[in-house]
Scaffold this active site. Structure first.
Site, PDB file in Angstrom:
ATOM      1  N   LEU A 224       0.617  -1.242   0.123  1.00  0.00           N
ATOM      2  CA  LEU A 224       0.028  -0.106  -0.122  1.00  0.00           C
ATOM      3  C   LEU A 224       1.016   1.381   0.064  1.00  0.00           C
ATOM      4  CD1 LEU A 224      -2.314  -1.249   2.947  1.00  0.00           C
ATOM      5  CD2 LEU A 224      -2.693  -1.379   0.334  1.00  0.00           C
ATOM      6  N   ASP A 257       9.876  -4.857  -5.411  1.00  0.00           N
ATOM      7  CA  ASP A 257      10.641  -6.039  -5.539  1.00  0.00           C
ATOM      8  C   ASP A 257      11.505  -6.200  -4.352  1.00  0.00           C
ATOM      9  OD1 ASP A 257       9.795  -6.197  -8.103  1.00  0.00           O
ATOM     10  OD2 ASP A 257      11.652  -5.093  -8.876  1.00  0.00           O
TER      11      ASP A 257
END
Length: 327
Positions: A224, A257
């Site tokens: 988020l 990532d």
């Protein structure tokens, strides 16, 4: 736990536009957009979601197996990854195509406009995950990251056939997947990763509601941004883990990532889910404060201080054994 990370291997061309994209877009002319943004800065970095995640795992002391396709220009990149601790033996090197390119411009509000050239990634579907497992040794988890769609489907099916847990991370490729492909990637995954926008897009692509998706996966991890991360699973209340505050955002590329690398490193070391998410968050913030996706400096003592400030000493203590193995 040995983790195979499948996904793109790319070179990132990162530019900075000092203005706001929104100020250049005319609502009545969106059907015919022809714009040029004068960038103030350009850096060329190593990237690709598969390579980024594997690199982050290696920085945390794991021995990840990178599974993807690169081009005729891969030699220097392979040397970099190998030196970092990534097993690149399973990378397919094309004899005719260049390594994929990610060209991204970021504005002053951290909005991004990007173009991705697949290049050698188009050959990723020729990789046989069963052969990788036979060479690399027993696998405990296969992360299926953004890659050639046919490769993503093939790797997912192969992992299930091998009885290896799957972490589904379709991310940027969601827009290219048809309904059957999206469902094949999600169904049966032990872990599902999306950001908030991708969560909505995934429901549209699969035709499944949020509850229907949750019934088909183990844990759905939704990043988020500055609001942290949500952990959802069927039959239990959602868990929210706040982000580690950033001192100054240099470049958002690769933060997701890095979160995945940290989170799955925590899972591999059997940390409680909230502690694994906290490790992912401190990795994401570290990358946010750096330019490039693999050029960050991970300082264990500093990371532990930030973890204790954000989540308390018990969480920092739980994560300490993982950071003690960081390079």
């Amino acid at each position: 736990m040995r983790i195979a990370v499948t996904g793109s291997i790319a070179t990132d061309h990162l530019m900075v536009f000092p203005g706001r994209f929104a100020e250049q877009l005319i609502k009545e002319q969106l059907e015919r957009v022809s714009l040029s943004f004068l960038a103030d800065d350009l850096v060329v970095r190593r990237g690709g979601v598969g390579a980024n995640i594997a690199f982050g795992m290696a920085r945390l002391g794991l021995d990840p197996v990178l599974v993807g396709a690169a081009g005729v220009d891969f030699a220097d990149y392979r040397e970099w990854l190998t030196a970092a601790g990534v097993d690149t033996a399973a990378v397919r090197v094309s004899q005719r195509l260049h390594t994929a390119r990610f060209v991204c411009t970021t504005d002053r509000d951290q909005n991004q406009i990007a173009t991705f050239y697949a290049g050698a990634m188009s050959e990723a579907s020729r990789i046989d995950l069963a052969d990788v497992a036979a060479s690399a040794g027993p696998l405990g988890l296969v992360l299926v990251g953004a890659d050639d769609p046919a490769a993503m489907v093939r790797h997912t099916a192969a992992a299930h056939a091998l009885g290896v847990a799957v972490a589904a991370d379709p991310s940027q490729q969601l827009a290219r997947l048809d309904r059957d492909q999206a469902r094949e990637l999600v169904a049966g995954a032990a872990w599902l990763f999306t950001n908030a926008y991708e969560a909505a897009l995934l429901s549209e692509r699969t035709g499944w509601s949020r509850d229907e998706i949750l019934r088909r996966v183990g844990t759905w991890v939704t990043t988020l941004g500055e609001d942290g991360v949500s952990l959802a699973a069927a039959g239990r209340p959602d868990q929210h883990v706040p982000a580690v505050p950033a001192q100054a955002i240099a470049d958002p590329t690769g933060a997701g990532d890095a979160f995945r690398a940290g989170f799955l490193a925590g899972v591999a070391r059997e940390l409680p889910l909230e502690a694994a998410a906290a490790l992912g968050c401190v990795m994401a913030t570290t990358v946010l404060e750096s330019v490039g996706t693999q050029e960050y400096k991970l300082l264990p003592a500093e990371a532990l201080t930030r973890l204790a400030a954000a989540y308390g000493s018990p969480t920092a203590d739980a994560v300490r054994p993982v950071l003690d193995g960081a390079a």
